[in-house]
Design a protein around this motif. Sequence first.
Motif, mmCIF file in Angstrom:
data_model
loop_
_atom_site.group_PDB
_atom_site.id
_atom_site.type_symbol
_atom_site.label_atom_id
_atom_site.label_comp_id
_atom_site.label_asym_id
_atom_site.label_seq_id
_atom_site.Cartn_x
_atom_site.Cartn_y
_atom_site.Cartn_z
ATOM 1 N N THR A 143 0.845 -1.193 0.000
ATOM 2 C CA THR A 143 0.000 0.000 0.000
ATOM 3 C C THR A 143 0.883 1.246 0.000
ATOM 4 O O THR A 143 2.044 1.202 0.413
ATOM 5 N N VAL A 144 0.312 2.346 -0.449
ATOM 6 C CA VAL A 144 0.966 3.648 -0.426
ATOM 7 C C VAL A 144 0.299 4.473 0.666
ATOM 8 O O VAL A 144 -0.935 4.574 0.719
ATOM 9 N N ALA A 145 1.108 5.046 1.549
ATOM 10 C CA ALA A 145 0.578 5.880 2.632
ATOM 11 C C ALA A 145 0.186 7.240 2.061
ATOM 12 O O ALA A 145 1.022 7.967 1.536
ATOM 13 N N GLU A 146 -1.096 7.555 2.158
ATOM 14 C CA GLU A 146 -1.582 8.851 1.668
ATOM 15 C C GLU A 146 -1.689 9.874 2.790
ATOM 16 O O GLU A 146 -1.592 11.075 2.536
ATOM 17 N N GLN A 147 -1.911 9.424 3.992
ATOM 18 C CA GLN A 147 -1.942 10.312 5.158
ATOM 19 C C GLN A 147 -1.388 9.546 6.340
ATOM 20 O O GLN A 147 -1.736 8.379 6.540
ATOM 21 N N VAL A 148 -0.543 10.215 7.110
ATOM 22 C CA VAL A 148 0.039 9.597 8.297
ATOM 23 C C VAL A 148 -0.098 10.569 9.458
ATOM 24 O O VAL A 148 0.275 11.741 9.343
ATOM 25 N N GLU A 149 -0.648 10.086 10.556
ATOM 26 C CA GLU A 149 -0.778 10.869 11.785
ATOM 27 C C GLU A 149 0.009 10.154 12.872
ATOM 28 O O GLU A 149 -0.188 8.955 13.101
ATOM 29 N N VAL A 150 0.923 10.873 13.512
ATOM 30 C CA VAL A 150 1.713 10.302 14.587
ATOM 31 C C VAL A 150 1.428 11.106 15.844
ATOM 32 O O VAL A 150 1.657 12.312 15.873
ATOM 33 N N GLY A 151 0.899 10.436 16.848
ATOM 34 C CA GLY A 151 0.538 11.114 18.084
ATOM 35 C C GLY A 151 1.296 10.554 19.264
ATOM 36 O O GLY A 151 2.146 9.674 19.133
ATOM 37 N N ASP A 152 0.973 11.095 20.418
ATOM 38 C CA ASP A 152 1.530 10.592 21.668
ATOM 39 C C ASP A 152 0.876 9.256 21.967
ATOM 40 O O ASP A 152 -0.316 9.205 22.276
ATOM 41 N N ASP A 153 1.628 8.208 21.847
ATOM 42 C CA ASP A 153 1.080 6.876 22.056
ATOM 43 C C ASP A 153 1.283 6.412 23.484
ATOM 44 O O ASP A 153 2.300 6.709 24.105
ATOM 45 N N ALA A 154 0.316 5.652 23.930
ATOM 46 C CA ALA A 154 0.496 4.928 25.181
ATOM 47 C C ALA A 154 1.455 3.784 24.880
ATOM 48 O O ALA A 154 1.963 3.653 23.765
ATOM 49 N N GLU A 155 1.704 2.941 25.827
ATOM 50 C CA GLU A 155 2.593 1.803 25.604
ATOM 51 C C GLU A 155 2.023 0.918 24.509
ATOM 52 O O GLU A 155 0.856 0.539 24.540
ATOM 53 N N PRO A 156 2.832 0.577 23.494
ATOM 54 C CA PRO A 156 2.312 -0.211 22.368
ATOM 55 C C PRO A 156 1.976 -1.643 22.779
ATOM 56 O O PRO A 156 2.580 -2.199 23.697
ATOM 57 N N LEU A 157 1.019 -2.208 22.062
ATOM 58 C CA LEU A 157 0.679 -3.619 22.233
ATOM 59 C C LEU A 157 1.633 -4.401 21.345
ATOM 60 O O LEU A 157 1.688 -4.187 20.144
ATOM 61 N N ARG A 158 2.389 -5.307 21.949
ATOM 62 C CA ARG A 158 3.365 -6.113 21.202
ATOM 63 C C ARG A 158 3.023 -7.588 21.347
ATOM 64 O O ARG A 158 2.540 -8.022 22.385
ATOM 65 N N HIS A 159 3.304 -8.328 20.294
ATOM 66 C CA HIS A 159 2.987 -9.762 20.258
ATOM 67 C C HIS A 159 4.256 -10.533 19.915
ATOM 68 O O HIS A 159 4.952 -10.199 18.960
ATOM 69 N N ARG A 160 4.553 -11.539 20.727
ATOM 70 C CA ARG A 160 5.746 -12.366 20.496
ATOM 71 C C ARG A 160 5.506 -13.760 21.048
ATOM 72 O O ARG A 160 4.958 -13.907 22.137
ATOM 73 N N ARG A 161 5.877 -14.761 20.270
ATOM 74 C CA ARG A 161 5.761 -16.169 20.656
ATOM 75 C C ARG A 161 4.338 -16.548 21.047
ATOM 76 O O ARG A 161 4.108 -17.272 22.004
ATOM 77 N N GLY A 162 3.380 -15.999 20.291
ATOM 78 C CA GLY A 162 1.985 -16.358 20.512
ATOM 79 C C GLY A 162 1.315 -15.668 21.685
ATOM 80 O O GLY A 162 0.185 -16.004 22.042
ATOM 81 N N ARG A 163 1.992 -14.692 22.276
ATOM 82 C CA ARG A 163 1.437 -13.995 23.447
ATOM 83 C C ARG A 163 1.692 -12.498 23.341
ATOM 84 O O ARG A 163 2.639 -12.055 22.700
ATOM 85 N N TYR A 164 0.877 -11.745 24.045
ATOM 86 C CA TYR A 164 1.121 -10.314 24.160
ATOM 87 C C TYR A 164 2.159 -10.096 25.251
ATOM 88 O O TYR A 164 2.112 -10.731 26.294
ATOM 89 N N ASP A 165 3.118 -9.183 24.986
ATOM 90 C CA ASP A 165 4.093 -8.841 26.010
ATOM 91 C C ASP A 165 3.388 -8.092 27.126
ATOM 92 O O ASP A 165 2.416 -7.378 26.915
ATOM 93 N N ARG A 166 3.918 -8.242 28.282
ATOM 94 C CA ARG A 166 3.322 -7.551 29.457
ATOM 95 C C ARG A 166 4.015 -6.231 29.698
ATOM 96 O O ARG A 166 5.060 -5.959 29.381
#
Length: 166
Positions: A143-166
Amino acid sequence: MTIHTTHPFADPEPDPVRRFRGRVGGTVSLWTSGDDTSRAGLTVTSFLVAAGDEARMLALLDPDADLTETLLDTGRAVVQLLGRDDRALAEMFAGQSPAPGGPFRQAEFVSTPWGPRLASARTWAGVRVEGAQPVGWSTLVTTVAEQVEVGDDAEPLRHRRGRYDR
């Protein structure tokens, strides 16, 4: 819905490539496409962002997923990054937990020219499809990015080895 004591998508004979991929891990994104009458979404960790004059976002999608069909039909999507507080929503869009009335009823979404956007998403992109091709058991969508908004994010949700990181 049946509640399983084991992961319903666990491979009974461990595939070393799947196990390798699971160790790569990544930030969980939610890809959504469609309009107010017909929309689809899917949590995706198999994606990357390629910078350039026209930035690209590439994703490996399940060819049988509703999102893949809707995305290829409409040619547009919203890619939003999920935070730790979005874990339950990620599970619903992944088809891992119940979503009474459908996953789009579990949070507030706003309409954009690219499709529905999670109202609470601080970092998101509106993308248009450039191409798609089969790769392994997936569909590689560029895909081609036509609009990108970058804000103050909370802690990201990450997934590894079939589980969400804590």
